[in-house]
Design a protein around this motif. Sequence first.
Motif, PDB file in Angstrom:
ATOM      1  N   GLN A   1     133.938 145.462 -37.192  1.00 44.61           N
ATOM      2  CA  GLN A   1     132.563 145.001 -37.067  1.00 44.61           C
ATOM      3  C   GLN A   1     132.254 144.789 -35.589  1.00 44.61           C
ATOM      4  OE1 GLN A   1     132.749 142.555 -41.262  1.00 44.61           O
ATOM      5  NE2 GLN A   1     131.720 141.591 -39.588  1.00 44.61           N
TER       6      GLN A   1
ATOM      7  N   LEU B   1     130.026 142.470 -44.001  1.00 48.36           N
ATOM      8  CA  LEU B   1     129.240 143.560 -44.568  1.00 48.36           C
ATOM      9  C   LEU B   1     128.867 143.215 -46.005  1.00 48.36           C
ATOM     10  CD1 LEU B   1     131.364 146.630 -43.429  1.00 48.36           C
ATOM     11  CD2 LEU B   1     129.053 146.063 -42.673  1.00 48.36           C
TER      12      LEU B   1
ATOM     13  N   ALA C   1     131.037 147.476 -47.983  1.00 44.33           N
ATOM     14  CA  ALA C   1     132.439 147.293 -47.609  1.00 44.33           C
ATOM     15  C   ALA C   1     133.366 148.042 -48.561  1.00 44.33           C
ATOM     16  CB  ALA C   1     132.794 145.805 -47.587  1.00 44.33           C
TER      17      ALA C   1
END
Length: 153
Positions: A126, A133, A138
């Motif tokens: 990230q 996320l 994800a």
Amino acid sequence: MSDPLLHLVLFEPEKAGNVGNVARTCAVLGAELHLIRPFGFHLHDREFRRAVMDYLAGVTLHEHANWTAYQASLPAGARVWAFSAHAQTYHTRAGFRRGDHLLFGPESRGLPSWLREGLPALKLPQPGGGRSLNLAVAAGVAAFEAGRQIEGW
């Protein structure tokens, strides 16, 4: 499915739309979906049905009463990877194998520490920051990377 590419496992999922989208990812990858109760929705909710569309027919769905029941269902030698923003290792370094289980926590709080500490834990990069996320995003990122490693796409 006798030899699934992967198993996507959602621990206590809260949002029907996310679970529906993860189910669609499972359908297109040939992965199986495991849902560990309690859920924050019902599988017949309109939001779940809208998100999963007609893909649910192509998904092997396993429901587990709790974490203990899920663990009892695992075959000998099964590998479970816990995904967490708290992990130190990136998912690209995992060395995934066919049949691995990719475990994700609930949307509002992620995997509890007691669970992720007992498993190999992975994180997604990230670089732009942010807390986490979306669950469906994800799971999709992790599943497609695992598929790439396994199948060589």
